[in-house]
Design an enzyme around this catalytic site. Structure first.
Site, short mmCIF file in Angstrom:
data_model
loop_
_atom_site.label_atom_id
_atom_site.label_comp_id
_atom_site.label_asym_id
_atom_site.label_seq_id
_atom_site.Cartn_x
_atom_site.Cartn_y
_atom_site.Cartn_z
N HIS A 27 0.75 -1.65 2.40
CA HIS A 27 1.68 -0.62 2.84
C HIS A 27 1.78 -0.68 4.36
CE1 HIS A 27 3.56 3.06 3.88
NE2 HIS A 27 2.44 3.67 4.25
N ASN A 56 8.02 2.59 8.95
CA ASN A 56 7.28 3.06 7.78
C ASN A 56 8.21 3.86 6.87
OD1 ASN A 56 5.68 4.47 5.94
ND2 ASN A 56 4.10 5.03 7.43
N CYS A 110 3.05 7.12 -0.41
CA CYS A 110 3.06 5.73 0.06
C CYS A 110 2.52 4.75 -0.98
CB CYS A 110 2.25 5.60 1.34
SG CYS A 110 2.90 6.61 2.70
#
Length: 328
Positions: free
Chosen positions: A255, A285, A115
């Site tokens: 993020h 996500n 990520c």
């Protein structure tokens, strides 16, 4: 020829056409209506069609960034692709992406930073631009729908497919580009999130259960706590290195892990909700892709203006993390 700094001159993004609404997942997993949004803040996400590939998403995002930047394709010296889901384990996908974009003079390599991959790629690109004085294309993309165990409600609710991109070009302005960077890791929490099989420690072999080739969250509560802590710590460090404070930040693009993490991060940083860019509700996500996707969408909605200070921060599997203070 070296450059004083680098600056972002183009943004791009691409998401698959197929929308997967919460109701579809909740019905499949026997969850009560509203369960997913209450726990994640996500209403819908995009999943790729069976014949789509990660490289195709990356090409479309890169093409948009190149068109917006005005940078000639022959001038791009390096293509960095941050991804956890390349088309193949070998070869890397970046050379194919560069080829399809017509970047005939560009080096190309994949980066596996989970990520935080986009933040790492951006930091590396900045160093290259400063030393070489030539533009770099940074893309982050993932097809996490291909790594979801259908019966796992935690990952089925969260993960999505997307790609985002930026062009980093030489600049003479000391107030533009990456003003402060903080990168770090917390390997003590290595097992909190990952895919068990497929690497050299546990190669693919007959009889491996399908769930071992899917993303698994080992301890959701610990992951939440550590992600918020790392993202906040790196954000403060990056701002300090830039000589800035939270009060200088006009927009923060974290993020997009889930809405609860974004809310907790805003509280830790002391940032008002209106300064937090959030795309999690509509796009889910997509790991490293969430920051450049959000940057591109935010710039389209309200273009970044000269003098703005933007904060990027991320943490993910590994654990890896980092933050960047950006100037426009």
């Amino acid at each position: 020829m070296s450059a004083a700094t680098s600056r972002i001159v183009g943004f791009g993004h691409h998401v698959p056409q197929r929308r997967v609404e919460n109701a579809e997942i909740e019905a499949r997993l026997g969850l009560e209506p509203g369960w997913i949004e209450r726990r994640t803040g996500i209403r819908t996400r995009r999943h790729a069609a069976p014949d789509e590939t990660l490289s195709e998403l990356a090409v479309r995002a890169g093409d948009m960034a190149l068109a917006q930047s005005g940078v000639a394709r022959g001038d791009v010296a390096l293509t960095l692709l941050a991804t956890s889901t390349p088309d193949h384990l070998l070869p890397p996908s970046a050379p194919l992406v560069a080829h399809r974009l017509g970047l005939s003079r560009s080096g190309a390599v994949d980066l596996a930073g989970a990520c935080a991959g986009f933040v790492y790629a951006l930091a590396l690109a900045d160093g290259f631009v400063r030393v070489q004085g030539r533009p770099v294309l940074v893309i982050a993309g993932n097809m996490l729908s291909r790594r979801i165990a259908r019966g796992d409600r935690a990952t089925a609710a969260l993960f999505a497919d997307a790609a985002g991109a930026v062009i980093l070009a030489p600049s003479a302005s000391p107030d533009a580009g990456l003003l402060g960077v903080a990168l770090g890791s917390a390997g003590a929490h290595y097992g909190l999130l990952g895919i068990a099989a497929g690497g050299s420690a546990r190669p693919f072999a007959p009889g491996i259960p399908p769930e071992e080739t899917a993303i698994a969250i080992g301890d959701g509560r610990r992951l939440f706590t550590e992600a918020v802590r790392l993202m906040a710590d790196f954000a403060h460090e990056a701002l300090s290195r830039a000589g800035l404070t939270i009060a200088d930040v006009s927009r923060c693009v974290p993020h997009q892990a889930n809405a609860r993490i974004t809310t907790a991060l805003a509280q830790d940083l002391g940032l008002d909700a209106h300064r937090m860019v959030s795309t999690i509700a509509d796009y889910g996500n997509s790991s490293a892709a969430t920051i450049p996707l959000s940057l591109s969408l935010a710039n389209r909605a309200a273009p970044f203006m000269p003098g703005e200070r933007i904060l990027l921060t991320a943490a993910g599997a590994g654990l890896t993390g980092g933050a960047v203070a950006l100037g426009f």
